[in-house]
Write an enzyme that holds these catalytic residues in place. Structure first.
Site, PDB file in Angstrom:
ATOM      1  N   ASP A   8       0.964  -1.539   0.376  1.00 42.29           N
ATOM      2  CA  ASP A   8      -0.284  -0.080   0.017  1.00 42.29           C
ATOM      3  C   ASP A   8       0.910   1.209  -0.078  1.00 42.29           C
ATOM      4  O   ASP A   8       1.892   1.136  -0.096  1.00 42.29           O
ATOM      5  CB  ASP A   8      -1.435  -0.545   1.350  1.00 42.29           C
ATOM      6  CG  ASP A   8      -0.275   0.106   2.678  1.00 42.29           C
ATOM      7  OD1 ASP A   8       0.702   0.326   2.496  1.00 42.29           O
ATOM      8  OD2 ASP A   8      -1.090  -0.049   3.534  1.00 42.29           O
ATOM      9  N   CYS A  65       3.247  -3.258   4.021  1.00 43.41           N
ATOM     10  CA  CYS A  65       2.670  -2.008   3.978  1.00 43.41           C
ATOM     11  C   CYS A  65       3.117  -1.184   5.509  1.00 43.41           C
ATOM     12  O   CYS A  65       4.459  -1.363   5.879  1.00 43.41           O
ATOM     13  CB  CYS A  65       0.857  -2.183   4.447  1.00 43.41           C
ATOM     14  SG  CYS A  65       0.486  -3.307   6.391  1.00 43.41           S
ATOM     15  N   THR A  67       3.315  -1.776   8.527  1.00 46.70           N
ATOM     16  CA  THR A  67       3.280  -2.123  10.450  1.00 46.70           C
ATOM     17  C   THR A  67       3.547  -3.882   9.682  1.00 46.70           C
ATOM     18  O   THR A  67       3.761  -4.577  10.300  1.00 46.70           O
ATOM     19  CB  THR A  67       1.859  -1.824  11.207  1.00 46.70           C
ATOM     20  OG1 THR A  67       0.849  -2.423  10.018  1.00 46.70           O
ATOM     21  CG2 THR A  67       2.027  -0.665  11.529  1.00 46.70           C
ATOM     22  N   HIS A  98       9.548 -24.259  10.442  1.00 53.10           N
ATOM     23  CA  HIS A  98       8.242 -24.993  10.924  1.00 53.10           C
ATOM     24  C   HIS A  98       6.960 -24.803   9.983  1.00 53.10           C
ATOM     25  O   HIS A  98       6.301 -25.320  10.258  1.00 53.10           O
ATOM     26  CB  HIS A  98       8.137 -24.445  12.826  1.00 53.10           C
ATOM     27  CG  HIS A  98       9.233 -25.080  12.859  1.00 53.10           C
ATOM     28  ND1 HIS A  98       9.191 -24.506  14.457  1.00 53.10           N
ATOM     29  CD2 HIS A  98      10.504 -25.274  12.811  1.00 53.10           C
ATOM     30  CE1 HIS A  98      10.882 -25.201  14.687  1.00 53.10           C
ATOM     31  NE2 HIS A  98      11.220 -25.268  13.905  1.00 53.10           N
ATOM     32  N   HIS A 133       5.873 -30.945  11.824  1.00 51.74           N
ATOM     33  CA  HIS A 133       5.448 -29.333  11.918  1.00 51.74           C
ATOM     34  C   HIS A 133       4.418 -29.211  10.553  1.00 51.74           C
ATOM     35  O   HIS A 133       2.966 -28.697  10.088  1.00 51.74           O
ATOM     36  CB  HIS A 133       6.575 -28.181  11.140  1.00 51.74           C
ATOM     37  CG  HIS A 133       7.877 -28.192  12.282  1.00 51.74           C
ATOM     38  ND1 HIS A 133       7.278 -27.407  13.542  1.00 51.74           N
ATOM     39  CD2 HIS A 133       8.597 -28.685  12.178  1.00 51.74           C
ATOM     40  CE1 HIS A 133       8.441 -27.506  14.195  1.00 51.74           C
ATOM     41  NE2 HIS A 133       9.464 -27.869  13.280  1.00 51.74           N
TER      42      HIS A 133
HETATM   43  C1  RB5 Z   1      -1.604   2.587   6.511  1.00 52.10           C
HETATM   44  O1  RB5 Z   1      -1.325   4.568   7.234  1.00 52.10           O
HETATM   45  C2  RB5 Z   1      -1.423   2.254   7.745  1.00 52.10           C
HETATM   46  O2  RB5 Z   1      -2.764   2.257   8.313  1.00 52.10           O
HETATM   47  C3  RB5 Z   1      -0.999   0.609   6.434  1.00 52.10           C
HETATM   48  O3  RB5 Z   1      -0.294   0.507   6.000  1.00 52.10           O
HETATM   49  C4  RB5 Z   1      -0.745  -0.556   7.900  1.00 52.10           C
HETATM   50  O4  RB5 Z   1       0.389  -0.179   8.793  1.00 52.10           O
HETATM   51  C5  RB5 Z   1      -1.865  -0.802   8.489  1.00 52.10           C
HETATM   52  O5  RB5 Z   1      -1.826  -2.136   8.896  1.00 52.10           O
END
Ligand code: RB5
Length: 149
Positions: A8, A65, A67, A98, A133
């Site tokens: 994203d 993304c 996080t 695993h 596993h």
């Molecule tokens: C976008 O701002 C952010 O929420 C997305 O990239 C991600 O971290 C969501 O889990």
């Protein structure tokens, strides 16, 4: 080995770096977007990427993304996907050994480019150990199968 990458707006820059990195390693990669800073929904990219892996169009998938959490949640909703959210090299190796993870999620706002490349290289080279596993993965797959009926 064919790899699909999805990202994203929070992950596209790292995704571009990983695309170049894997290409230089000789891996066949496709980055399906997003490829710019405009705000998008990770689910619009993560789910199609996971479907392509689940359907066998690609061997593995990498989703990025901010996080890594949203992408990993979205990818893991697709039947047959085992997406591991990874921010360290140890987990990158062990999740292949695993969990036989077929997708890797990372957060571009959590780790730097060099660590992400190390993680990708380790994860790409990791080998599933099978045995106990495989039994554990099978139990998850059976549950997934039951839900789909
Ligand atoms: C976008 O701002 C952010 O929420 C997305 O990239 C991600 O971290 C969501 O889990």
């Amino acid at each position: 080995m064919k790899v699909v990458i999805a990202s994203d707006h929070g992950g596209y820059q790292l995704a571009n770096e990983i695309e170049v990195f894997l290409t230089e390693l000789g891996v066949n990669v496709e980055h399906i977007g997003s490829k710019c800073a405009d705000s998008v929904d990770y689910s619009d990219y993560g789910i199609p990427a996971a479907e392509k892996v689940a359907q066998g169009e690609y061997d593995r998938g990498i989703v990025i993304c901010g996080t890594g959490v949203g992408m990993s949640i979205a990818a893991n909703k697709v039947r047959g996907i085992r997406c591991a959210l990874v921010h360290d090299v140890y987990t990158a190796r062990v999740t292949r050994e695993h969990n036989n993870s077929n997708m890797l999620a990372m957060g571009a706002r959590v780790i730097g480019v060099d660590l992400a490349k190390e993680i990708v290289k380790t994860w790409m080279g990791g080998k599933f150990e099978g045995g106990r596993h495989a039994r554990r993965i099978e139990k998850v797959a059976e549950y997934e199968e039951k839900l789909s009926k």
